[in-house]
Design an enzyme around this catalytic site. Structure first.
Site, PDB file in Angstrom:
ATOM      1  N   HIS A 350      39.976  36.285  36.055  1.00 43.81           N
ATOM      2  CA  HIS A 350      40.377  37.373  35.177  1.00 43.81           C
ATOM      3  C   HIS A 350      40.758  38.664  36.008  1.00 43.81           C
ATOM      4  O   HIS A 350      40.518  39.022  37.249  1.00 43.81           O
ATOM      5  CB  HIS A 350      39.016  37.710  34.350  1.00 43.81           C
ATOM      6  CG  HIS A 350      37.904  38.634  35.098  1.00 43.81           C
ATOM      7  ND1 HIS A 350      37.940  40.093  34.928  1.00 43.81           N
ATOM      8  CD2 HIS A 350      36.980  38.125  35.883  1.00 43.81           C
ATOM      9  CE1 HIS A 350      36.898  40.263  35.557  1.00 43.81           C
ATOM     10  NE2 HIS A 350      36.367  39.527  36.298  1.00 43.81           N
ATOM     11  N   GLU A 397      37.568  39.519  30.244  1.00 43.48           N
ATOM     12  CA  GLU A 397      36.054  38.856  30.831  1.00 43.48           C
ATOM     13  C   GLU A 397      35.021  40.043  31.034  1.00 43.48           C
ATOM     14  O   GLU A 397      33.961  39.482  30.526  1.00 43.48           O
ATOM     15  CB  GLU A 397      36.315  38.268  32.147  1.00 43.48           C
ATOM     16  CG  GLU A 397      35.275  37.490  32.706  1.00 43.48           C
ATOM     17  CD  GLU A 397      34.276  38.233  33.534  1.00 43.48           C
ATOM     18  OE1 GLU A 397      33.417  37.537  34.040  1.00 43.48           O
ATOM     19  OE2 GLU A 397      34.505  39.459  34.087  1.00 43.48           O
TER      20      GLU A 397
END
Length: 693
Positions: A350, A397
């Protein structure tokens, strides 16, 4: 002027990458030289250049900075000669409309404000940002909570049970808890269910502050005014967007809960330990038990406060807004237009951060870009993988695995065909290699790591036991929901007691380029400055070997015997912890799995020795590889875990009361928690049936 300089850096980098790719393409790479060619590409200097740019501005999910960094990643991928695009998904997010306020109202009516902001440091060039004033929690409720203060240790159910035994009532109170032991959102959930009006979560110096060593800017550990932001979504109930704004179905259908069930209804904020000290020194009440004691030089008590009340005010805006995933594809020989033949390898990290994210997650982003550059060089020299490779740069995320979960659910047909998911989040905060995930991949990982040089000297080796994984990063949708064999690895940091600890600037404004350049990966002494970039390079090398070997393997390198051994160990632990359960059926299932694993491994060895490639041999090989890769799917239950239908994996999942940390045989634990011995026995039978399927 500053923006012009940053843009210039990007254009120069892209131009150099293009020249590198063109020169690399002049000499075809032999199949046997693929790995050696790849390992010559990643460099610490290039990783440093990527990270310097990515940390040049805040890039919280869904903000302008997030889209700027998404475009940077995409442009880098294109410059390597790879197919890349940005795929936006709409999700529910929240942002502060104004800085929060926390006040103490004394018995005499005096109102005393508590400082919540992180300080500007001359030694940290990016610390003077508006985000230092926005110390907030993702998905926290907007509003006011007031009342006497209570200290509840880590905010776990057992901590609140201790307070109940001491005669402390949580209803109508503001609860102060410290980070650690369970996910922050579950701390809020536990307090909310007991009637708390607000929750304050602070970082105790025993965990990542001065107890561990010198604090920033003199050392790597959290300073007294450092604050850990983060999401307070109830992540053990369901991962991903709590509104499922992008679909493919409603949150009720996918998770079994409403949006309101998955996020708090009371306000909360993160605190520095300087702010917590002011509250705890004046708290009063019974002396806190030994397990409640932290690292502050004060007498910890539990309250409730009698000489003051606390009022927390937050003003947050919730909205549905796009976040950018960057998806890069290297088509393999399996990519023939027939989804049934596609067997992709999915690689992910992420990109969004709580402010700058030099370590979390962008040390991993720098490694991902180095990995992609190496694959781009191979592609320019004529290499094509046997299996399609997806390189994914996720957003969202930090709020709750939003980008990866949405992509997985929206591309379920692709994910179900994947042979593995390889995740890296925070790759370089120390020098100790740790890893975990599907146990059938453990030996494969150890071999790849041993083929990479440790920046400290010698070959890399796994320095901590391979562990199951819960819900700490983007592997969650792949393993827990779809049953794709998954792994995650990092170079971790060792604390004062020799154990692995969270790094000191986690989710603070000081997780910056200045911090990681001086102190990342343990770089605190002479000659160790910038050591973190060497570990980003090493991370890219390990990650690349894993990707190449999975993508090009004749026989997929799964070792199910290793996983069967792990199940035997977990069975023994279960029998010891829950002696009232009859585990004989589970033991039989594990024995059958072990035998099947040995048979599959003998077939794999025979196929590796086979030199002919007839149509029949190819068919048998494809069936064997599917059996090796897709056996993990057998451990899924279509109905999911008890009261957690989205989590479907019966071998490992986030613990209901832990959130991040894994629980082995989670359906049995949940069954015992919900329905006692009878339900636990039912869940054991269901698990045994899946293992023996």
């Amino acid at each position: 002027m500053r923006l012009f300089k940053s843009t210039k850096v990007v254009m120069v980098t892209l131009f150099c990458n293009a020249l590198f790719a063109m020169s690399a393409g002049s000499q075809p790479v032999a199949r046997d030289d693929v790995e050696a060619t790849y390992l010559n590409v990643p460099t610490a200097a290039s990783a440093e250049a990527h990270l310097r740019y990515i940390t040049s501005r805040p890039h919280v999910a869904g903000t302008d900075g997030d889209f700027v960094m998404a475009d940077y990643v995409k442009q880098q991928m294109l410059s390597y000669g790879l197919e890349s695009k940005i795929e936006n998904v709409t999700v529910l997010l929240n942002y502060p409309e104004e800085a929060p306020s926390l006040t103490l109202t004394r018995a005499d009516g005096a109102v005393v404000p508590v400082n919540l902001a992180e300080l500007v440091l001359a030694e940290d060039k990016t610390s003077d940002t508006v985000w230092r004033n926005h110390t907030f929690h993702g998905y926290a409720a907007s509003g006011t909570g007031t009342g006497p203060l209570v200290y509840a240790n880590y905010g776990r159910p057992q901590d609140f049970d201790i307070l109940k035994g001491l005669g402390v009532n949580i209803s109508g109170k503001v609860v102060l808890v410290r980070y650690g032991k369970c996910f922050r959102g579950l701390k809020v959930k536990n307090a909310q269910e007991l009637g708390a009006t607000a929750v304050l979560i602070y970082s105790d110096p025993a965990d990542d502050g001065f107890v561990q060593g010198n604090t920033y800017p003199k050392g790597p550990w959290r300073p007294e005014f450092g604050v850990q932001r983060g999401s307070v979504q109830f992540n053990s109930l369901c991962a991903g967007d709590p509104a499922r704004a992008a679909g493919p179905a409603s949150v009720e259908e996918l998770c079994g809960y409403s949006t309101q069930d998955l996020i708090p209804s009371i306000p909360s904020i993160p605190l520095s330990y300087a702010a917590a000290t002011d509250l705890l020194k004046q708290l009063g009440g019974a002396t806190a038990p030994p397990e409640f004691q932290g690292g502050l030089d004060i007498a910890y008590t539990v309250g409730p406060s009698v000489n003051y009340t606390v009022t927390l005010c937050t003003k947050l805006q919730s909205l549905k807004t796009p976040i950018p995933n960057v998806i890069t594809v290297i088509p393999g020989r399996d990519n023939v237009g027939d989804m049934l033949q596609l067997r992709p390898v999915i690689v992910g990290n992420h990109r969004d951060a709580w402010v700058y994210g030099a370590a979390d997650p962008n040390s991993g982003t720098a490694a991902l870009l180095e990995l992609a550059k190496g694959l781009g060089v191979l592609k320019q020299r004529g290499w094509q993988p046997e299996r399609t490779i997806f390189l994914c740069s996720w957003s969202g995320e930090e709020y709750g695995l939003l980008g990866s979960t949405a992509w997985g659910e929206l591309h379920a047909s692709t994910v179900r065909q994947a042979v593995a998911y390889l995740n890296v989040d925070t790759v370089a905060i120390g020098s100790v290699l740790k890893a975990g995930g599907t146990f059938a991949l453990r030996n494969f990982f150890e071999q790849a790591a041993s083929d990479v040089e440790d920046p400290a000297g010698g070959a890399l080796c796994l320095q901590r036991t391979w562990e199951p994984i819960g819900s700490g990063s983007d592997y969650t949708v792949f393993l827990d929901h779809f049953g794709v064999a998954s792994m995650d690895f990092a170079f971790a940091r060792v604390g004062a007691q020799g154990d692995l600890v969270q790094y000191g600037q986690y989710h603070s404004v000081y997780d910056s380029f200045d911090w990681i350049s001086r102190f990342g990966a343990g770089g605190t002494g002479p000659g160790k400055a910038k050591q973190a970039f060497a570990y980003m390079k090493a991370g890219a090398e390990v990650w690349g070997l894993l990707t190449l070997r999975l993508a090009d393997a004749k026989v997929l390198p799964f070792n199910h015997s290793a996983q069967a051994v792990a199940l035997e160990d977990w069975h023994a632990e279960l029998a010891k912890a829950e002696p009232q359960l009859d585990t004989r059926e589970l033991s039989k299932g594990i024995s059958a799995y072990m035998q099947a694993a040995k048979t599959a491994e003998m077939r794999a060895a025979n196929m590796l020795r086979l030199s002919t490639r007839t149509a029949e041999a190819s068919r048998v090989l494809a069936e064997l590889n599917d059996r090796l890769a897709f056996t993990e799917r057998q451990f899924l239950s279509e109905d999911g875990l008890p009261m957690r239908k989205w989590f479907k994996h019966l071998l490992q999942a986030p613990g209901f009361n832990e959130g991040y940390a894994p629980r082995t045989f989670p359906s049995i634990a949940d069954g015992l928690r919900i329905g006692g011995l009878a339900r636990g026995q039912e869940e054991l039978a269901r698990l045994a049936g899946r293992i023996n399927a």
